[in-house]
Design a protein around this motif. Structure first.
Motif, PDB file in Angstrom:
ATOM      1  N   TYR A   1       4.955   7.177  -1.761  1.00 46.50           N
ATOM      2  CA  TYR A   1       3.644   7.347  -2.405  1.00 46.50           C
ATOM      3  C   TYR A   1       2.645   6.410  -1.731  1.00 46.50           C
ATOM      4  N   ASP A   2       1.470   6.938  -1.453  1.00 43.53           N
ATOM      5  CA  ASP A   2       0.319   6.103  -1.102  1.00 43.53           C
ATOM      6  C   ASP A   2      -0.935   6.801  -1.621  1.00 43.53           C
ATOM      7  N   ASP A   3      -2.028   6.087  -1.669  1.00 40.01           N
ATOM      8  CA  ASP A   3      -3.234   6.625  -2.291  1.00 40.01           C
ATOM      9  C   ASP A   3      -3.896   7.721  -1.463  1.00 40.01           C
ATOM     10  N   LYS A   4      -3.498   7.873  -0.201  1.00 36.26           N
ATOM     11  CA  LYS A   4      -4.094   8.907   0.648  1.00 36.26           C
ATOM     12  C   LYS A   4      -3.332  10.224   0.544  1.00 36.26           C
TER      13      LYS A   4
ATOM     14  N   THR B   1       0.798  -1.222   0.000  1.00 33.81           N
ATOM     15  CA  THR B   1       0.000   0.000   0.000  1.00 33.81           C
ATOM     16  C   THR B   1       0.835   1.279   0.000  1.00 33.81           C
TER      17      THR B   1
END
Length: 762
Positions: free
Chosen positions: A705-708, A687
């Protein structure tokens, strides 16, 4: 705390007036701000052997953005003049950081010219603070690089020889007489550069030191010597134009906090024969001699007849620089180094500089000549010292404060509270012939009329002192850009492993890290090498064990742990008399094994390569990757990793990253100011992506990098704040990054000449 039992001090309890004597005054000359600039500081001063004239560089680090000058002082006429104004030679832009000083570089060439290098330690006009690392890549707001300036005292003309290392600030420089070249070392990256004065070519010899090292010394053999800030001796071989490790380290000393955690490098060197030079570190209690013929170092012994300033506090003496007279006698100022807080006797004490001399080549003991000052002026800071043996003159420059109205009641830790406007930069000079005559005749300096008494702390001050002693490291923040930190992690999270001390010292470059992997949560394995290839193992350890208290207290490593943790040191004595010390976090990881790569089995190699980061890049070469306009030719993949959602992150040669999904690329922009992206990895569930990027000329960037949160540039690896480890650490070509299986730690390897692994707590 008061000084430990068995140690000595100079002033004792400030009850002996004989200790309050000034240096003999007949040969003393003091000139306050002789050039009339009202600049408060100076960090470069040297005499010209051919003329006896003194050259120095007043500077201002207060945020006004002023450029420095070169000042010429003539002893005979007792006059000072401005030789050049830097801004008239460098055409600085308003937004750039200023050329605020010349730094440890003023040198007379054989033709009588004076050369020096500009340096910056002040903020740009539109910056909130001094930010050299944060703006190293910023063309408009950063520092363009240092310029080498050549002044002809005969004609009064100065020539700008150019910028040898763009974006880097030169911190120290000296002359190679054998090949008519200048050797210099960079402030931010620690690389050594060679500028030929014949054909004006520049060569980068590679990373010699972690960060912030300035002293380069031309030895009697013609080679250029220096030390890393962590205390390792090296030289630039002027014949081969290569760096050579000399396999010796400045020893730690008990209660020497600055030496053990911050400034272990050479402050100056002076040649004493055709094959030897004497040197020391600023807070070391010893001088050392290096023999260029045998490449060995010998200890000359203690350079002070006492241990501490007074009985009230652990305050060892340090020095800025030193001089050597025509008889090979050392002359140096000694200033109390105050980095501890009272815990049992709560007093404020006077703070004075001492002048010392040591005829060490003839077996004599060091002696204190007296307090540096006059009945009118007190020297509260000596930033530079230069001794002209041909004319028998000693020069010191620094902060001078009027004695009148400067009693103990207006003093806080040695500095005036109500008279700061009275503090001026000035020269404190001594005619050594006159001083020597007085000393040889047994004459003493006068007793100082200034109050030399102690004052009890208030209840609030006592409370603050106890709090600081209890939480010492909380008071050691990031040294550069404290309000805008540039590092990827706080210094409290860093544990560095110097691989360059594990490989053979004759092949330091073999420490360059190629790949890393975790064997388990407390074991790292990796590959390093350039000419020779190795597999190394790093393991975690939380405690150091000792056979007895006596063994522990005589161990130099323990002195370092004690210096780092101070009053927070956890020591346990077992029933059998053995001792256990809980280590500072920065010492929790060590290299336990280094094995030639060709000695591992095929099975071991296969297992290592299957998990070692970086993994081979796996991206369809036909995909159109993110680009910077006009640099489409750099849109080639350099790293990739699969992560959650059946996606792949890809990095390019130009520092851009994107996400590949269903044959399409979604651009995320720049992971670093410049490329390439060097390594990409994920946490256990895929993640969060971790990566490294940066040009070889850059300082290297860690990003995530993360999606949040999206793409986050976390910063660089360059740590210099005191109190955390035994010297600073830095890494710039960040080749590998990998997370522990439990996600608690991240390890980063680099391929600079000084190869390291840094383990960070998440």
């Amino acid at each position: 705390m008061s000084i430990p039992k068995g140690y000595t001090s100079y002033f004792g309890r400030f009850d002996n007036p004989e200790k309050f004597r000034l240096v003999p005054q007949d040969g003393v000359r003091v000139r306050i701000d002789p050039e009339g600039l009202n600049y408060p500081h100076c960090w470069d001063m040297n005499y010209a052997p051919s003329t006896g004239k003194l050259y120095y560089s007043p500077c201002d680090e207060s945020g006004r953005g002023l450029h420095t000058r070169l000042v010429e002082y003539d002893w005979d006429s007792d006059t000072a003049k401005i030789a050049f104004r830097v801004e008239e030679l460098t055409l600085p832009r308003e937004r750039h950081m200023p050329h605020s000083k010349l730094h440890e570089s003023i040198t007379e060439l054989p033709n009588g010219h004076i050369v020096a290098s500009t340096h910056s330690t002040d903020r740009g006009k539109f910056q909130p603070e001094w930010m050299p690392f944060a703006h190293v890549d910023h063309v408009w707001d950063g520092f363009p690089g240092s310029y080498i300036l050549d002044y002809d005292p005969v004609t009064g003309q100065t020539v700008n020889l150019g910028c040898p290392a763009p974006r880097e600030s030169i911190y120290g420089m000296t002359y190679d007489a054998k090949y008519n070249a200048l050797y210099m070392i960079g402030f931010m990256k620690g690389h050594v550069y060679r500028l030929s004065l014949d054909d004006h070519t520049v060569k980068d010899l590679g990373k010699a030191a972690e960060v912030f090292c300035y002293r380069l010394h031309a030895g009697p053999d013609g080679h250029i010597y220096g030390m890393t800030k962590s205390g390792y001796l090296w030289r630039a071989n002027v014949d081969t134009q290569e760096l050579e490790d000399l396999n010796w380290r400045m020893p730690p000393e008990r209660y020497k906090y600055v030496l053990n955690t911050w400034y272990r490098y050479m402050i100056k060197g002076k040649n004493i024969s055709d094959h030897e030079f004497v040197f020391t570190a600023g807070n070391s209690g010893h001088f050392y001699v290096f023999d260029c013929n045998t490449l060995t170092v010998r200890d000359c012994g203690r350079n002070m007849p006492i241990d501490f300033e007074s009985d009230f506090q652990i305050t060892p003496y340090g020095r800025s620089e030193f001089g050597l007279d025509k008889d090979n006698v050392l002359w140096y100022n000694c200033a109390p180094s105050r980095y501890d807080f009272p815990t049992d006797e709560f007093y404020k004490t006077p703070h004075q500089h001492l002048l010392c001399r040591w005829d060490f080549t003839r077996g004599k003991e060091p002696e204190v000549v007296g307090i540096i000052g006059t009945q009118e002026q007190s020297m509260q800071l000596c930033s530079c010292l230069s001794l002209d043996p041909e004319h028998d003159r000693l020069y010191m420059i620094g902060r001078l404060v009027p004695v009148e109205g400067y009693g103990i009641d207006t003093q806080v830790e040695g500095y005036s509270t109500d008279g700061r406007s009275e503090q001026r930069q000035g020269l404190f000079m001594i005619d050594l012939k006159k001083l020597r005559a007085q000393l040889d005749a047994g004459e003493k300096g006068p007793i100082w009329k200034r109050a030399m008494t102690v004052r009890p702390m208030t209840e609030d001050e006592i409370k603050a002192s106890k709090e600081k002693a209890k939480n010492y490291n909380a008071y050691a923040g990031e040294e550069v850009a404290g309000a805008n930190p540039v590092t990827a992690f706080p210094i409290s999270k860093v544990s560095p492993i110097r691989l360059w001390r594990s490989v053979p010292h004759t092949d330091i470059c073999d420490s360059k890290v190629q790949a890393l992997t975790w064997i388990d949560n407390e074991t790292i394995q990796g590959i390093c090498g350039e000419k020779n290839k190795y597999v190394f193992t790093i393991k975690r350890r939380e405690y150091a064990e000792y056979a007895s208290r006596e063994v522990m207290e005589n161990d130099p490593d323990f002195w370092v742990y004690e210096s780092v943790l101070k009053h927070n040191l956890e020591v346990t004595e077992n029933a059998d008399g053995t001792m256990r010390v809980k280590l500072p976090w920065s010492f929790n990881w060590i290299c336990t094994e280094l094995k030639p790569y060709d000695e591992i089995t095929v099975g071991e190699e296969k297992k290592l390569l299957a998990s070692a980061m970086p993994q081979p890049c796996d991206v369809d070469p036909e995909l159109k990757l993110p680009t910077v306009a006009g640099r489409q030719y750099l849109a080639t993949a350099t790293a990739s990793v699969k992560f959650a959602g059946d996606r792949t992150m890809v990095g390019t040669r130009d520092g851009l990253v994107g996400i590949i999904k269903d044959g399409e690329v979604f651009s995320l922009g720049n992971a670093a100011p410049q490329g390439p992206v060097r390594c990409l990895t994920t946490n256990a569930d895929g993640t969060v992506i971790w990566g490294t990027a940066g040009d070889e000329e850059d300082m290297g960037t860690i990003f995530t990098y993360d999606d949040k949160r999206g793409l986050v540039q976390r910063g660089v690896i360059s740590y210099n704040s005191h109190g955390w480890m035994d010297g600073p650490t830095a890494a710039h070509i960040l080749t590998s990054i990998t997370l522990s299986p439990d996600g608690q730690f991240v390890a980063v390897g680099n391929a600079d000449r000084l190869g390291c692994v840094h383990v960070f707590k998440l």
